[in-house]
Design a protein around this motif. Sequence first.
Motif, short mmCIF file in Angstrom:
data_model
loop_
_atom_site.label_atom_id
_atom_site.label_comp_id
_atom_site.label_asym_id
_atom_site.label_seq_id
_atom_site.Cartn_x
_atom_site.Cartn_y
_atom_site.Cartn_z
N ALA A 76 -12.47 28.04 33.68
CA ALA A 76 -13.47 28.19 32.64
C ALA A 76 -13.05 29.28 31.64
CB ALA A 76 -14.82 28.55 33.25
N TYR B 43 -4.50 29.44 26.10
CA TYR B 43 -4.30 28.40 27.09
C TYR B 43 -3.21 27.47 26.60
CZ TYR B 43 -8.64 29.91 29.25
OH TYR B 43 -9.61 30.66 29.86
N GLU C 166 -14.41 23.90 30.30
CA GLU C 166 -12.99 23.95 30.64
C GLU C 166 -12.19 23.25 29.55
OE1 GLU C 166 -10.17 22.35 34.32
OE2 GLU C 166 -12.34 22.30 34.49
N SER D 289 -6.22 19.94 33.05
CA SER D 289 -6.74 21.27 32.69
C SER D 289 -5.63 22.11 32.10
CB SER D 289 -7.30 21.98 33.93
OG SER D 289 -8.37 21.25 34.46
#
Length: 41
Positions: free
Chosen positions: A2, A10, A28, A35
Amino acid sequence: MAVEKVGEKYQCSVCGNVVVVVEVGGGELVCCGESMKKIES
Protein backbone atom coordinates in the motif's frame (compact mmCIF):
# COMPACT_ATOMS: atom_id res chain seq x y z
CA MET A 1 2.22 -2.94 -0.95
CA ALA A 2 0.00 0.00 0.00
CA VAL A 3 1.07 3.56 -0.77
CA GLU A 4 2.04 5.32 2.48
CA LYS A 5 3.44 8.80 1.75
CA VAL A 6 4.11 11.45 -0.88
CA GLY A 7 7.46 11.06 -2.66
CA GLU A 8 7.63 7.27 -2.59
CA LYS A 9 8.80 5.64 -5.83
CA TYR A 10 7.50 2.40 -7.26
CA GLN A 11 8.79 0.41 -10.25
CA CYS A 12 7.18 -2.26 -12.42
CA SER A 13 9.30 -5.41 -12.52
CA VAL A 14 7.87 -6.30 -15.97
CA CYS A 15 8.18 -3.12 -18.09
CA GLY A 16 10.28 -0.83 -15.88
CA ASN A 17 7.74 2.00 -15.50
CA VAL A 18 8.47 4.21 -12.48
CA VAL A 19 5.78 6.06 -10.49
CA VAL A 20 6.35 8.84 -7.96
CA VAL A 21 3.49 9.38 -5.48
CA VAL A 22 2.15 12.96 -5.47
CA GLU A 23 -1.04 12.28 -3.49
CA VAL A 24 -1.77 9.44 -1.08
CA GLY A 25 -5.17 7.89 -1.59
CA GLY A 26 -4.61 4.39 -0.27
CA GLY A 27 -4.68 1.24 -2.32
CA GLU A 28 -1.99 -0.57 -4.24
CA LEU A 29 -0.16 0.37 -7.45
CA VAL A 30 -0.43 -2.24 -10.22
CA CYS A 31 1.26 -2.32 -13.64
CA CYS A 32 1.34 -5.12 -16.25
CA GLY A 33 -1.01 -7.10 -14.00
CA GLU A 34 1.46 -7.23 -11.07
CA SER A 35 1.98 -5.18 -7.91
CA MET A 36 4.65 -2.50 -8.30
CA LYS A 37 7.68 -2.72 -6.02
CA LYS A 38 8.75 0.19 -3.80
CA ILE A 39 12.24 1.48 -4.64
CA GLU A 40 14.57 3.82 -2.78
CA SER A 41 14.24 7.50 -3.62
